[in-house]
Design a protein around this motif. Sequence first.
Motif, short mmCIF file in Angstrom:
data_model
loop_
_atom_site.label_atom_id
_atom_site.label_comp_id
_atom_site.label_asym_id
_atom_site.label_seq_id
_atom_site.Cartn_x
_atom_site.Cartn_y
_atom_site.Cartn_z
N SER A 98 -5.70 1.60 1.54
CA SER A 98 -4.24 1.60 1.36
C SER A 98 -3.55 1.33 2.69
O SER A 98 -4.17 1.38 3.76
N VAL A 99 -2.27 1.05 2.62
CA VAL A 99 -1.49 0.79 3.83
C VAL A 99 -0.81 2.06 4.33
O VAL A 99 -0.06 2.01 5.30
N GLU A 100 -1.06 3.18 3.68
CA GLU A 100 -0.49 4.46 4.07
C GLU A 100 -1.58 5.51 4.09
O GLU A 100 -2.55 5.42 3.34
N PRO A 101 -1.44 6.52 4.92
CA PRO A 101 -2.43 7.60 4.95
C PRO A 101 -2.51 8.31 3.59
O PRO A 101 -1.50 8.43 2.88
N PRO A 102 -3.68 8.76 3.18
CA PRO A 102 -3.83 9.43 1.88
C PRO A 102 -2.92 10.63 1.72
O PRO A 102 -2.45 10.91 0.60
N GLU A 103 -2.62 11.35 2.80
CA GLU A 103 -1.78 12.54 2.66
C GLU A 103 -0.36 12.18 2.25
O GLU A 103 0.32 12.96 1.59
N MET A 104 0.11 10.98 2.59
CA MET A 104 1.44 10.57 2.16
C MET A 104 1.47 10.30 0.66
O MET A 104 2.46 10.56 -0.01
N LYS A 105 0.37 9.79 0.14
CA LYS A 105 0.32 9.52 -1.29
C LYS A 105 0.34 10.80 -2.11
O LYS A 105 0.96 10.89 -3.16
N THR A 106 -0.36 11.82 -1.62
CA THR A 106 -0.40 13.08 -2.36
C THR A 106 0.94 13.82 -2.26
O THR A 106 1.23 14.66 -3.10
N SER A 107 1.76 13.48 -1.26
CA SER A 107 3.05 14.15 -1.12
C SER A 107 4.13 13.52 -1.98
O SER A 107 5.24 14.04 -2.09
N GLY A 108 3.83 12.35 -2.57
CA GLY A 108 4.81 11.68 -3.41
C GLY A 108 5.71 10.74 -2.65
O GLY A 108 6.65 10.18 -3.22
N ALA A 109 5.46 10.52 -1.36
CA ALA A 109 6.32 9.66 -0.56
C ALA A 109 5.81 8.24 -0.48
O ALA A 109 6.35 7.42 0.25
N SER A 110 4.77 7.90 -1.24
CA SER A 110 4.14 6.59 -1.12
C SER A 110 4.97 5.51 -1.78
O SER A 110 5.51 5.69 -2.87
N ILE A 111 5.08 4.35 -1.10
CA ILE A 111 5.74 3.19 -1.69
C ILE A 111 4.87 1.94 -1.54
O ILE A 111 5.29 0.84 -1.84
N GLY A 112 3.67 2.10 -1.03
CA GLY A 112 2.80 0.97 -0.76
C GLY A 112 1.88 0.67 -1.92
O GLY A 112 2.16 0.98 -3.07
N TYR A 113 0.75 0.03 -1.59
CA TYR A 113 -0.23 -0.34 -2.61
C TYR A 113 -1.61 0.05 -2.11
O TYR A 113 -1.80 0.38 -0.94
#
Length: 314
Positions: A98-113
């Motif tokens: 991914s283009v974002e760290p995994p912890e950002m995805k689990t926080s709900g702040a993800s907008i990447g792919y």
Amino acid sequence: DKLDPNTTKTYTVELRNLSPVDQTFYLSKRDIIDVKEGGVPVFASASSQKTGYELSDWITLEKDSVMIPAGMSHSVSFILSVPENAVPGGHFGGIVVSVEPPEMKTSGASIGYEVANIISIRISGDVLESAQIRQFSTEDFIHSAIDIDFLVRIENEGNTLIKPTGPLEIYNMFGKKVATLQFNQDLSGVFPKATENFTIEWTDDQPGFGRYEAILSAGYGDDGRKSTISSTVNFWVLPMNIVGPAFGALVVLFLIIYLGVKMYIKRTVTIMTSGSSRRLVRSRKQNEFPVLMVFATMSIITALFGVILLLLFS
């Protein structure tokens, strides 16, 4: 890939930056807990229950992030260590990029792919390959044209991924094969202890008519020990542009016979009650009455017989 318990093996994943700018990519490991229709994997979440077919805990990533210049590629290695007590059968997971760290995805702040490299291994041991067809049917029993969807539900009762595939043969009422379709041509998998739905479409510009039989034969398993499951479904194709006029003509025939017999009976009763002066006429008409009744009865029987033949053998 086939591995024995207490085995370690190194794999490599190649990443390519397709964007026009330099990009840092983040790597993580996740388990696959199911496979959707079309072979789309379902990755486990924090709340997912264990299936017994995980492998993410066996993976050690060489690094969890890598910067790749625009248009360039980079290889990342990971080690897969199979424990001694690994359950035999299939195990499934993936390396997620991914283009974002995994912890950002689990926080709900993800907008990447994110994309994933699927990992499927088979642990040697008491591997069970067993499946059955839970449903093989058409959406309707009677169709007005050859535009038919076959519905197939296959249950994997074993402990390894299966990819059932094979021919679906269609025969008309005379036993002649009129079509052969390929079931699961893209080799979508059925996860262990899961049931997957498949759809097969049969279309033909040629008019169809009568009763058809479809036979599905799907094979699965390793080469040399293939297993086959099969099922049969019957359905009808009755075009309304043929059935409608035939039914209308039959109704008209019944009405003609009914009205004819009714008018004759009324006329006969009138003659019989007209007096003794017309006994001779009455006698002649009475002799004609059985003939007409026989004709009417034969007509009705013939019509009913035609309907039965239409339903059974058309």
